[in-house]
Design a protein around this motif. Structure first.
Motif, PDB file in Angstrom:
ATOM      1  N   SER A 294     -16.819  12.846  58.324  1.00 47.43           N
ATOM      2  CA  SER A 294     -15.552  12.126  58.167  1.00 47.43           C
ATOM      3  C   SER A 294     -15.721  10.625  58.348  1.00 47.43           C
ATOM      4  O   SER A 294     -14.993   9.833  57.727  1.00 47.43           O
ATOM      5  CB  SER A 294     -14.520  12.660  59.168  1.00 47.43           C
ATOM      6  N   ARG A 295     -16.664  10.204  59.162  1.00 49.55           N
ATOM      7  CA  ARG A 295     -16.898   8.781  59.393  1.00 49.55           C
ATOM      8  C   ARG A 295     -17.466   8.067  58.166  1.00 49.55           C
ATOM      9  O   ARG A 295     -17.520   6.842  58.135  1.00 49.55           O
ATOM     10  CB  ARG A 295     -17.845   8.592  60.583  1.00 49.55           C
ATOM     11  N   LEU A 296     -17.881   8.819  57.175  1.00 45.63           N
ATOM     12  CA  LEU A 296     -18.378   8.213  55.944  1.00 45.63           C
ATOM     13  C   LEU A 296     -17.245   7.666  55.084  1.00 45.63           C
ATOM     14  O   LEU A 296     -17.491   6.981  54.090  1.00 45.63           O
ATOM     15  CB  LEU A 296     -19.178   9.246  55.141  1.00 45.63           C
ATOM     16  N   ARG A 297     -16.012   7.978  55.452  1.00 48.41           N
ATOM     17  CA  ARG A 297     -14.819   7.502  54.765  1.00 48.41           C
ATOM     18  C   ARG A 297     -13.935   6.748  55.769  1.00 48.41           C
ATOM     19  O   ARG A 297     -14.108   6.885  56.978  1.00 48.41           O
ATOM     20  CB  ARG A 297     -14.036   8.686  54.182  1.00 48.41           C
ATOM     21  N   PRO A 298     -12.948   5.964  55.285  1.00 51.28           N
ATOM     22  CA  PRO A 298     -12.069   5.239  56.206  1.00 51.28           C
ATOM     23  C   PRO A 298     -11.232   6.192  57.055  1.00 51.28           C
ATOM     24  O   PRO A 298     -10.977   7.336  56.668  1.00 51.28           O
ATOM     25  CB  PRO A 298     -11.184   4.412  55.267  1.00 51.28           C
ATOM     26  N   VAL A 299     -10.801   5.705  58.203  1.00 51.63           N
ATOM     27  CA  VAL A 299      -9.934   6.478  59.084  1.00 51.63           C
ATOM     28  C   VAL A 299      -8.521   6.485  58.519  1.00 51.63           C
ATOM     29  O   VAL A 299      -8.067   5.495  57.943  1.00 51.63           O
ATOM     30  CB  VAL A 299      -9.948   5.871  60.507  1.00 51.63           C
ATOM     31  N   TYR A 300      -7.819   7.607  58.679  1.00 50.65           N
ATOM     32  CA  TYR A 300      -6.451   7.699  58.177  1.00 50.65           C
ATOM     33  C   TYR A 300      -5.512   6.816  58.989  1.00 50.65           C
ATOM     34  O   TYR A 300      -5.566   6.753  60.213  1.00 50.65           O
ATOM     35  CB  TYR A 300      -5.951   9.144  58.240  1.00 50.65           C
ATOM     36  N   GLY A 301      -4.618   6.171  58.288  1.00 50.28           N
ATOM     37  CA  GLY A 301      -3.536   5.416  58.904  1.00 50.28           C
ATOM     38  C   GLY A 301      -2.648   4.898  57.796  1.00 50.28           C
ATOM     39  O   GLY A 301      -3.140   4.289  56.846  1.00 50.28           O
TER      40      GLY A 301
ATOM     41  N   PRO B  65     -25.540  13.451  57.880  1.00 50.83           N
ATOM     42  CA  PRO B  65     -24.680  13.747  56.733  1.00 50.83           C
ATOM     43  C   PRO B  65     -24.561  12.601  55.744  1.00 50.83           C
ATOM     44  O   PRO B  65     -24.167  12.810  54.596  1.00 50.83           O
ATOM     45  CB  PRO B  65     -23.319  14.047  57.383  1.00 50.83           C
ATOM     46  N   ALA B  66     -24.906  11.393  56.165  1.00 52.83           N
ATOM     47  CA  ALA B  66     -24.820  10.249  55.253  1.00 52.83           C
ATOM     48  C   ALA B  66     -25.749  10.405  54.064  1.00 52.83           C
ATOM     49  O   ALA B  66     -25.579   9.746  53.038  1.00 52.83           O
ATOM     50  CB  ALA B  66     -25.148   8.955  55.998  1.00 52.83           C
ATOM     51  N   ASN B  67     -26.735  11.298  54.181  1.00 53.66           N
ATOM     52  CA  ASN B  67     -27.694  11.508  53.107  1.00 53.66           C
ATOM     53  C   ASN B  67     -27.331  12.682  52.193  1.00 53.66           C
ATOM     54  O   ASN B  67     -28.069  12.987  51.263  1.00 53.66           O
ATOM     55  CB  ASN B  67     -29.087  11.752  53.693  1.00 53.66           C
TER      56      ASN B  67
ATOM     57  N   ASP C 234     -20.192   5.199  47.750  1.00 53.55           N
ATOM     58  CA  ASP C 234     -19.355   6.067  48.567  1.00 53.55           C
ATOM     59  C   ASP C 234     -20.165   7.279  49.012  1.00 53.55           C
ATOM     60  O   ASP C 234     -20.462   8.168  48.225  1.00 53.55           O
ATOM     61  CB  ASP C 234     -18.125   6.511  47.769  1.00 53.55           C
ATOM     62  N   LYS C 235     -20.537   7.306  50.267  1.00 55.15           N
ATOM     63  CA  LYS C 235     -21.329   8.412  50.808  1.00 55.15           C
ATOM     64  C   LYS C 235     -20.458   9.563  51.310  1.00 55.15           C
ATOM     65  O   LYS C 235     -20.973  10.593  51.751  1.00 55.15           O
ATOM     66  CB  LYS C 235     -22.206   7.914  51.967  1.00 55.15           C
ATOM     67  N   GLY C 236     -19.148   9.367  51.270  1.00 56.58           N
ATOM     68  CA  GLY C 236     -18.251  10.344  51.864  1.00 56.58           C
ATOM     69  C   GLY C 236     -17.716  11.370  50.895  1.00 56.58           C
ATOM     70  O   GLY C 236     -18.084  11.423  49.715  1.00 56.58           O
ATOM     71  N   PHE C 237     -16.799  12.210  51.411  1.00 57.49           N
ATOM     72  CA  PHE C 237     -16.250  13.342  50.663  1.00 57.49           C
ATOM     73  C   PHE C 237     -14.727  13.347  50.787  1.00 57.49           C
ATOM     74  O   PHE C 237     -14.169  12.963  51.806  1.00 57.49           O
ATOM     75  CB  PHE C 237     -16.808  14.661  51.196  1.00 57.49           C
ATOM     76  N   ASP C 238     -14.080  13.838  49.731  1.00 56.37           N
ATOM     77  CA  ASP C 238     -12.633  13.996  49.779  1.00 56.37           C
ATOM     78  C   ASP C 238     -12.238  15.159  50.681  1.00 56.37           C
ATOM     79  O   ASP C 238     -11.206  15.096  51.355  1.00 56.37           O
ATOM     80  CB  ASP C 238     -12.088  14.244  48.368  1.00 56.37           C
ATOM     81  N   LEU C 239     -13.058  16.198  50.669  1.00 58.01           N
ATOM     82  CA  LEU C 239     -12.714  17.410  51.403  1.00 58.01           C
ATOM     83  C   LEU C 239     -13.940  17.976  52.101  1.00 58.01           C
ATOM     84  O   LEU C 239     -15.014  18.065  51.509  1.00 58.01           O
ATOM     85  CB  LEU C 239     -12.154  18.470  50.437  1.00 58.01           C
ATOM     86  N   LEU C 240     -13.765  18.349  53.360  1.00 52.57           N
ATOM     87  CA  LEU C 240     -14.754  19.125  54.104  1.00 52.57           C
ATOM     88  C   LEU C 240     -14.140  20.487  54.377  1.00 52.57           C
ATOM     89  O   LEU C 240     -13.000  20.573  54.850  1.00 52.57           O
ATOM     90  CB  LEU C 240     -15.131  18.435  55.410  1.00 52.57           C
TER      91      LEU C 240
ATOM     92  N   SER D 160     -28.448  14.641  47.436  1.00 58.70           N
ATOM     93  CA  SER D 160     -28.815  15.916  46.820  1.00 58.70           C
ATOM     94  C   SER D 160     -28.202  16.083  45.440  1.00 58.70           C
ATOM     95  O   SER D 160     -28.539  17.009  44.709  1.00 58.70           O
ATOM     96  CB  SER D 160     -28.380  17.086  47.714  1.00 58.70           C
ATOM     97  N   ILE D 161     -27.283  15.171  45.075  1.00 62.08           N
ATOM     98  CA  ILE D 161     -26.671  15.214  43.753  1.00 62.08           C
ATOM     99  C   ILE D 161     -27.483  14.351  42.808  1.00 62.08           C
ATOM    100  O   ILE D 161     -27.857  13.232  43.147  1.00 62.08           O
ATOM    101  CB  ILE D 161     -25.219  14.683  43.793  1.00 62.08           C
ATOM    102  N   GLU D 162     -27.749  14.873  41.635  1.00 63.05           N
ATOM    103  CA  GLU D 162     -28.471  14.087  40.640  1.00 63.05           C
ATOM    104  C   GLU D 162     -27.686  12.822  40.311  1.00 63.05           C
ATOM    105  O   GLU D 162     -26.497  12.859  39.990  1.00 63.05           O
ATOM    106  CB  GLU D 162     -28.679  14.915  39.364  1.00 63.05           C
TER     107      GLU D 162
END
Length: 306
Positions: free
Chosen positions: A231-238, A188-190, A202-208, A194-196
């Motif tokens: 989810s690991r592409l973004r920081p862990v919640y805390g 999923p890091a890739n 930032d390889k992550g997403f706000d929402l899955l 797929s986006i131009e």
């Protein structure tokens, strides 16, 4: 991360025990929705979300085929229009807590052929990546193009391939991209490649998002791993973590039809190994998705594994 903390306080109580949650949910009277198709025999299905009409092309022939790897994505499921209406409602707490903003990115696991969630949510955010097996791509593209006038953006016409190999041929106005994603084989890091112009740090997403992908125990482990890896592409919640300029943790919204208590409990137990889980309350979901509707919606945030 104050916005996320505020959201979690408002949506409902955190689940502590998978067996207890399963017992509570399946002790309720559950209306019959058969398998959950809107109309598995029709080649087109008309649905309306927030006053916008969509015509969804689907394939009953493909659904009934013996294709290896499954065919359930070949038709529209009943939960999808209801979920699309909820996730895009102006009263949804995801917007009030700034989890979703015009600059947000979202990824969907198991999008199927309809593209309905992408069509309804994409005008509100920066980019939407829809993922599934490659067999859904032709009909998905047809539905995105046929219903493009209902959105503020034009869908990508690029041909999706394995994650990490996709090169978008999207026009500048496009913010919906399809890429095939194998939950067991692809990284999923890739996905953002797929986006131009997707060379962001930032390889992550706000929402899955995932809508009705949990119906078979064999799918549970790879599905949960895919959610975890995204989810690991973004920081862990805390509440004590994070810098002002650090990307927010990924919020996962998992919607599903109530079918087998055994499958649900197995999914929840596997999910709770990696995620903190909240069942979104009836007050937030409304009647169509709340308890007794036959549908469930849970919110996940990745646990701190340290």
């Amino acid at each position: 991360m104050e916005d996320l903390t505020t959201l979690l306080i408002t949506i409902g109580e955190e689940i502590q025990d998978a067996e207890e949650e399963c017992f509570l949910l399946f002790a309720q009277d559950i209306p019959s929705a058969n398998l959950g198709f809107v109309d598995s025999r029709a080649t087109t299905v008309d649905v309306t979300v927030h006053g916008h009409d969509y015509t969804i092309h689907q394939s009953p022939t493909l659904l009934s085929s013996s294709r290896a790897g499954g065919t359930t994505g070949a038709v529209l499921w009943k939960i999808t229009p209801i979920f699309s209406s909820w996730i895009t409602s102006s009263t949804n707490p995801l917007y009030k807590s700034n989890i979703l903003t015009p600059s947000s990115t979202a990824v969907e696991l198991g999008c199927g052929i309809s593209g309905l969630i992408a069509l309804t949510l994409s005008p509100k955010i920066s980019h939407y990546i829809a993922t599934d097996q490659e067999y859904v791509h032709r009909l998905l593209r047809q539905n995105l193009e046929a219903n493009a006038t209902q959105t503020q953006h034009q869908p990508s016409k690029s041909k999706g391939k394995k994650a990490g190999k996709v090169k978008s041929g999207a026009q500048p106005s496009s913010n919906i991209t399809f890429t095939s994603l194998d939950w067991e084989l692809d990284d999923p890091a890739n996905l953002k490649e797929s986006i131009e112009g997707g060379g962001s740090e930032d390889k992550g997403f706000d929402l899955l998002i995932s809508c009705d992908c949990i119906y078979n125990e064999a799918l549970i482990a790879p599905f949960v791993r895919a959610c975890r890896d995204v989810s690991r592409l973004r920081p862990v919640y805390g509440p004590e973590k994070g810098e002002a300029d650090e990307p927010k943790p990924t919020v996962c919204i998992i919607a599903q039809q109530q079918r087998s208590p055994d499958v649900f409990e197995a999914w929840l137990m596997e999910t709770m190994r990696y995620f903190r889980v909240w069942r979104i309350s009836d007050e937030v979901l409304g009647k169509e998705l709340g308890l007794g509707s036959g549908y469930l919606v849970h919110l996940l945030v990745l646990r701190d594994e340290e």
